[in-house]
Design a protein around this motif. Structure first.
Motif, PDB file in Angstrom:
ATOM      1  N   GLU A 192       2.193   6.667  -6.925  1.00 59.53           N
ATOM      2  CA  GLU A 192       1.297   7.719  -7.371  1.00 59.53           C
ATOM      3  C   GLU A 192       1.918   9.098  -7.144  1.00 59.53           C
ATOM      4  O   GLU A 192       1.834   9.978  -8.006  1.00 59.53           O
ATOM      5  CB  GLU A 192      -0.046   7.610  -6.643  1.00 59.53           C
ATOM      6  N   THR A 193       2.555   9.279  -5.997  1.00 62.97           N
ATOM      7  CA  THR A 193       3.205  10.552  -5.695  1.00 62.97           C
ATOM      8  C   THR A 193       4.309  10.836  -6.713  1.00 62.97           C
ATOM      9  O   THR A 193       4.433  11.960  -7.220  1.00 62.97           O
ATOM     10  CB  THR A 193       3.794  10.525  -4.271  1.00 62.97           C
TER      11      THR A 193
ATOM     12  N   ASP B  55       0.834  -1.200   0.000  1.00 63.44           N
ATOM     13  CA  ASP B  55       0.000   0.000   0.000  1.00 63.44           C
ATOM     14  C   ASP B  55       0.869   1.250   0.000  1.00 63.44           C
ATOM     15  O   ASP B  55       0.617   2.205  -0.754  1.00 63.44           O
ATOM     16  CB  ASP B  55      -0.940   0.010   1.209  1.00 63.44           C
ATOM     17  N   ASN B  56       1.892   1.235   0.836  1.00 66.89           N
ATOM     18  CA  ASN B  56       2.809   2.373   0.927  1.00 66.89           C
ATOM     19  C   ASN B  56       3.518   2.597  -0.411  1.00 66.89           C
ATOM     20  O   ASN B  56       3.651   3.731  -0.868  1.00 66.89           O
ATOM     21  CB  ASN B  56       3.819   2.132   2.046  1.00 66.89           C
TER      22      ASN B  56
ATOM     23  N   GLU C 194       1.172   4.201  -2.897  1.00 64.81           N
ATOM     24  CA  GLU C 194       1.030   5.638  -2.641  1.00 64.81           C
ATOM     25  C   GLU C 194       2.261   6.389  -3.132  1.00 64.81           C
ATOM     26  O   GLU C 194       2.140   7.459  -3.753  1.00 64.81           O
ATOM     27  CB  GLU C 194       0.831   5.892  -1.149  1.00 64.81           C
TER      28      GLU C 194
END
Length: 132
Positions: A72-73, A65-66, A69
Motif C-alpha cells: 500500500e505504501t 501483513d507487513n 502495508e
C-alpha cells in the motif's frame, strides 16, 4: 507350525509358565521401555513440530501483513510520483511559455527602442540640419 509361531514371537516376548501350568507371554520389559521411550520421543518431536508450525504460521501472517502495508505504501508513493511527474510537465510547459513571452517582450522592446532612435534621429535631422 505352532512351534514356529512361538519362536517368532520369542524375540519380542519372554515365555513363562504360570501357576496352573499354562504358558503366559510377558513382553520383555526392556523392549517395552524402549518402545515407550521411542513413542514418548516421537510424541515430543510431534509436539515440537506443531509448536514450530504454529510459530512459523504466526511469523508468516506477520510477514504477510507487513508486506501488505508495504505494498500500500509503495502504491501510494507510485501515485505521488505520477502526480509529481504530471506537475513537473505542467511546470515545464509554463516555464516554456514564460520564456517565449520574455523573448517576445525583449524583441518588442528592441523594436520600440529602434523606433525611438529613428524618431530622435529624424527630429534632430529636421531641426538642426534642415535649418542650416
Amino acid at each position: 507350525l505352532e512351534k514356529r509361531k512361538e519362536l517368532m514371537e520369542s524375540s519380542n516376548s519372554a515365555v513363562t509358565t504360570g501357576r496352573n501350568g499354562s504358558q503366559e507371554r510377558h513382553y520383555d520389559s526392556d523392549f517395552l521401555r524402549e518402545t515407550k521411550a521411542k513413542a514418548k520421543k516421537t510424541e515430543e518431536a510431534m509436539l515440537q513440530s506443531r509448536r514450530l508450525l504454529t510459530d512459523a504460521l504466526e511469523i508468516g501472517d506477520g510477514v504477510l501483513d507487513n508486506l501488505e502495508e508495504q505494498r500500500e505504501t509503495l502504491l501510494d508513493a507510485a501515485e505521488r510520483v505520477e502526480d509529481t511527474g504530471s506537475l513537473a510537465a505542467q511546470s515545464r510547459e509554463i516555464l516554456r511559455r514564460m520564456a517565449n513571452r520574455t523573448l517576445f517582450n525583449k524583441l518588442f522592446l528592441y523594436f520600440v527602442i529602434l523606433c525611438l532612435l529613428v524618431s530622435i534621429a529624424l527630429v534632430l535631422y529636421f531641426l538642426y540640419i534642415k535649418k542650416h
